[in-house]
Design an enzyme around this catalytic site. Structure first.
Site, PDB file in Angstrom:
ATOM      1  N   GLU A 125       0.847  -1.192   0.000  1.00 42.96           N
ATOM      2  CA  GLU A 125       0.000   0.000   0.000  1.00 42.96           C
ATOM      3  C   GLU A 125       0.888   1.249   0.000  1.00 42.96           C
ATOM      4  OE1 GLU A 125      -3.555   2.058   2.713  1.00 42.96           O
ATOM      5  OE2 GLU A 125      -2.267   0.527   3.604  1.00 42.96           O
ATOM      6  N   LYS A 158      -9.013   3.525  -2.732  1.00 41.60           N
ATOM      7  CA  LYS A 158      -9.523   3.091  -1.427  1.00 41.60           C
ATOM      8  C   LYS A 158     -10.827   3.824  -1.116  1.00 41.60           C
ATOM      9  CE  LYS A 158      -7.504   2.202   3.162  1.00 41.60           C
ATOM     10  NZ  LYS A 158      -6.265   2.421   3.972  1.00 41.60           N
ATOM     11  N   CYS A 176      -5.682  -2.496   2.632  1.00 44.90           N
ATOM     12  CA  CYS A 176      -5.556  -2.389   4.080  1.00 44.90           C
ATOM     13  C   CYS A 176      -6.883  -2.683   4.785  1.00 44.90           C
ATOM     14  CB  CYS A 176      -4.991  -1.019   4.455  1.00 44.90           C
ATOM     15  SG  CYS A 176      -4.203  -0.958   6.084  1.00 44.90           S
TER      16      CYS A 176
END
Length: 369
Positions: free
Chosen positions: A44, A156, A194
């Site tokens: 990430e 995200k 994540c």
């Protein structure tokens, strides 16, 4: 035909500049290719950086001037992929967006660099990055195919905690899985960044698309991360690849550490992210154990880098994609096990049906059947 493929996870860290990090990505990818790797995952925010420990000079109701300067430096370090703030989806992927007069591309060239590395090495690259569009930063990830170039991009959808201060929310439509064929093996890949992996409905949106490789770039180095990855593998009957950075305090950018408290600077050698990258199989079994406090960049700099292994931060494993179908004998959470007559999931702007597989072979004709 056997559906076996060599995949890898790179436990690495963001370097002092975008150019240096891209050079490291190329070096790692070239080494992975020499080991037979066909698919490689980076962490990430690998390009652009994860600003760990930085508060950007903020408190409820207050912003310090140095925090705005920190945001400026972070913004400058981010990647410009030439996408729109709303996300242009397939139009961006297929290069249908207009370019400036006299230019042959949008963005800062990072997309083209990644495509060149993938094409020259024959390795499918998935990497996390910090993307800037307009005046906003997004935590994103791109899929780069050696034959077709960039075939997809994710943003995200829910930044975690203080990430929300500096990252915008991505569109759920970007949860679209991508398909490709590598070394004769057909793949459907999904990616969750994540703590998106803690969102059950988001996970289900990827399972529904029949992914057989589930990518999970992360910044979470807690011991609790591996159980989540094992749950996803067993739940989705999919292979799970997770990559994290491994970073010491003194490896952070100076624009972060210059404004830190004295006690934070006291031990610059301490790890602020220990890694924990891993690979999990479709029954939840651990294929490659988490690796801690090691970074593949350090080994690549050494005189003898020919024997890089998981203990050095590069996890390589051959997987058999048919294990996903074997696992669905008794559970398919998007199909026979889903009770879709009773439970419904919809995602705004996203088709949850499995995407059509890329087909390179000549179709059967009636005469050959």
């Amino acid at each position: 035909m056997p559906q076996k493929l060599t995949v890898a996870v790179a436990q690495t860290r963001t370097l002092s500049s975008l150019g240096a990090t891209l050079a490291a990505l190329k070096s790692i990818t070239e080494h992975a290719a020499s080991r037979g790797v066909k698919l490689l995952l980076f962490p990430e925010a690998y390009l652009g950086g994860y600003p760990r420990t930085c508060d950007f000079g903020t408190a409820f109701g207050a912003r310090a001037p140095h925090g705005r300067e920190q945001f400026l430096q972070y913004f400058k370090a981010a990647v410009d992929l030439g996408d729109t703030p709303a996300g242009a989806g397939d139009d961006w992927v297929e290069r249908k967006l207009p370019v400036a007069k006299g230019s042959d591309r949008r963005g800062d060239g990072t997309r083209e660099f990644l495509e060149q590395v993938s094409r020259e090495t024959g390795v499918f690259i998935a990497t996390g990055l910090i993307e800037k569009s307009g005046g906003t930063l997004y935590c994103s990830a791109v899929f780069v195919d050696p034959n077709s170039g960039v075939i997809g991009k994710r943003r995200k959808v829910m930044p975690t905690g203080s990430e929300r201060l500096v990252w915008g929310q991505g569109s759920a439509s970007s949860l679209k899985a991508v398909t490709t064929e590598l070394n004769g093996v057909k793949l459907t890949l999904g990616l969750a960044i994540c703590w998106e992996n803690f969102m059950p409905l988001l996970r289900q949106s990827l399972y529904s698309q029949n992914v057989n490789i589930y990518l999970a770039p992360t910044a979470d180095s807690r011991d609790t991360w591996l159980p989540l990855m094992r749950t996803i593998g067993g739940e989705g009957r999919t292979f799970v690849l997770s990559a994290n950075q491994c970073v010491r305090y003194n490896e952070l950018p100076s624009w972060i550490t210059d404004h830190a408290k004295a006690e934070d600077k006291a031990d610059g050698e301490r790890y602020i992210c220990r890694g924990g990258s891993c690979i999990v199989g479709p029954l939840g079994e651990v294929i490659a154990e988490p690796t801690w406090e090691t970074c593949v960049d350090d080994k690549l700099k050494s005189a003898d880098s020919s024997d890089i292994s998981s203990k050095d931060g590069l996890l390589i494993h051959e997987i058999d994609l048919e294990d996903c179908e074997r696992g669905r004998l008794d559970m398919d959470v998007a199909g026979s096990y889903s009770r879709n007559d009773a439970f419904k999931l919809t995602v705004e702007g996203l088709d949850l049906n499995p995407p059509p597989l890329l087909r390179k072979e000549t179709p059967y004709s009636i005469a050959t059947i």
